[in-house]
Design a protein around this motif. Structure first.
Motif, short mmCIF file in Angstrom:
data_model
loop_
_atom_site.label_atom_id
_atom_site.label_comp_id
_atom_site.label_asym_id
_atom_site.label_seq_id
_atom_site.Cartn_x
_atom_site.Cartn_y
_atom_site.Cartn_z
N VAL A 95 -3.84 4.30 -25.64
CA VAL A 95 -4.35 5.67 -25.51
C VAL A 95 -4.03 6.45 -26.80
CG1 VAL A 95 -3.89 7.83 -24.28
CG2 VAL A 95 -4.41 5.76 -23.01
N ASN A 171 2.16 14.63 -17.95
CA ASN A 171 3.48 14.05 -18.24
C ASN A 171 4.20 15.08 -19.09
OD1 ASN A 171 5.63 12.75 -19.44
ND2 ASN A 171 4.43 11.19 -20.48
N ASP A 199 -6.62 13.05 -21.72
CA ASP A 199 -5.77 11.87 -21.50
C ASP A 199 -5.52 11.79 -20.00
OD1 ASP A 199 -3.53 10.27 -21.07
OD2 ASP A 199 -2.48 10.94 -22.87
N HIS A 202 -2.47 8.79 -16.39
CA HIS A 202 -1.64 8.79 -15.18
C HIS A 202 -2.45 8.97 -13.89
CE1 HIS A 202 2.22 8.49 -17.18
NE2 HIS A 202 1.81 9.38 -18.07
N LYS A 234 -0.39 2.38 -16.96
CA LYS A 234 0.65 3.02 -16.15
C LYS A 234 0.53 2.59 -14.70
CE LYS A 234 2.14 4.87 -19.68
NZ LYS A 234 3.34 4.34 -20.29
#
Ligand SMILES: Cc1ncc(COP(=O)(O)O)c(C=O)c1O
Length: 386
Positions: A95, A171, A199, A202, A234
């Motif tokens: 990423v 995060n 992004d 998660h 993840k």
């Protein structure tokens, strides 16, 4: 291996397995990096073993790389209610590689970048390496979660920023931003002719039946100004296999990708391609089991904090397996991470690495056996002043 057997692992077992989380600080409990101690899905395991059995470690073909797009598209339709054509999906090792590409090719060179904080630590270094000024816009506490400071974001665009970094789920706070929280961003970015790097790494692990809203799926305007980065790394715990996905929802970006991403796509891990396909196609049930297991750990963590860290403030995360602890009441400033490494034998993450406003905050990872989590929080409690 089953969750029962992962739960039986000791720190010594985990150190023998190797890797950054457990061997960087060999005398401490490793909780500073977003890796899980719960292995991966049987389907992912099988896909990798099959290649290993045939010593199949060669270069990937375009068809093999494209197959990741097909799998992601199926996953996105099923779990994210997002229609993405396989051809809109590219592969990159990480990423972070996608962020580098965004900075170099898909955003206005030299302009400041807006980053809501607290944020993933390496972003700051990477942006500095690319000579991009960071405008931090700290998240605001709201109800039982966090929200964007729209005014600060608007101000940053007005001051010349052109790229907004959205991390959803976030995060380290574990916030799952809702459609209502995301929509005002579309309007702000659009009015300033800005771009979004979303992004969504998660997104697979969501608690309490929450759903993830892909930012690019919000509207035509959002799709046009966004490049989305995601990965199975993840959810299925395969960051070392180096295969992330980049999703283009603007046709001009897709055209540019053919040139700008050509060589980078070749650097993707060969085993990672097959692990990712197996994760998205056949790893959904295991992911649900993992999520339930982590939800149990989140509850345990809440109890442990109440028992050992009564002065800590903690908003239970809505996603992923990171906990963001506000330990400011304990009065250890400017070096909480090294203090707790020395005094507690716990290797967590200093809040200051996540943004300039977060001295006294501390990030830990609860994807670890319950006995280790219990020991870890008890150690923090003993090391911090009563
Ligand atoms: C929000 C976020 N983005 C990116 C990454 C790094 O992903 P990758 O290893 O694919 O670069 C992480 C890793 O923890 C993360 O939490």
């Amino acid at each position: 291996m089953s969750f029962e057997s992962w739960e039986a692992l000791t720190p010594a077992d985990l150190r023998r397995r190797g890797g950054a989380k457990w061997t960087t600080y060999p005398d401490a409990l490793g909780t500073f990096i977003a890796e899980s101690d719960f292995g991966t899905a049987p389907a992912v395991d099988r896909a990798v073993r099959e290649r290993v059995e045939h010593a199949s470690f060669g270069y990937s073909t375009k068809a093999e790389r494209d197959a990741v797009g097909t799998s992601f598209s199926g996953w996105a339709a099923d779990r994210l209610r997002w229609h993405v054509e396989p051809a809109q999906v590219g592969v990159l090792p990480e990423v972070l590689t996608s962020l580098e590409l965004m900075l170099d090719h898909f955003s206005e060179p030299g302009t400041p970048v807006i980053l809501p904080t607290p944020a993933y630590m390496p972003f700051f270094t990477l942006l500095r390496d690319h000579r991009r000024e960071v405008i931090e816009t700290p998240l605001l506490r709201e109800g039982d979660g966090w929200m964007f400071d729209y005014e600060a974001i608007e101000g940053a665009f007005a001051a010349g920023a052109r790229l907004f970094m959205l991390v959803n789920p976030a995060n380290p706070t574990g916030t799952v931003f809702t459609r209502e929280q995301l929509l005002p961003l579309v309007d702000i970015v659009d009015r300033h002719g800005g771009r979004v790097w979303a992004d969504e790494i998660h997104a697979p692990i969501l608690f309490d039946g929450r759903t993830h809203v892909p930012y690019a799926s919000l509207s035509e305007a959002a799709a046009a100004h966004t490049v989305t980065a995601t990965s199975a790394s993840k959810g299925w715990n395969i960051p070392g296999l180096k295969c992330s996905q980049i999703v283009f929802t603007n046709p001009a970006d897709r055209t540019l990708w053919r040139r700008a991403g050509r060589w980078r796509a070749h650097t993707v891990g060969y085993l990672g391609l097959f692990a990712t396909i197996a994760a998205y196609d056949e790893g959904r049930e295991w992911l649900d089991e993992l999520t339930t297991h982590l939800q149990g750990h989140r509850a345990l963590l809440g109890e442990l904090i109440a028992e050992h860290l009564p002065r800590a403030r903690h908003v239970p995360p809505q996603a992923t397996y990171l906990a963001w602890l506000d330990l400011r009441d304990y009065g250890i400033t400017g070096g909480l991470q090294s203090y707790l490494l020395r005094e507690a034998g716990v290797a967590g993450t200093d809040g200051l690495l996540c943004g300039r406003d977060f001295d006294g905050f501390y990030r830990i990872n609860f994807a670890t056996p319950a006995t280790i989590l219990e020991e870890l929080v008890a150690r923090l409690g003993r090391a911090l002043p009563a």
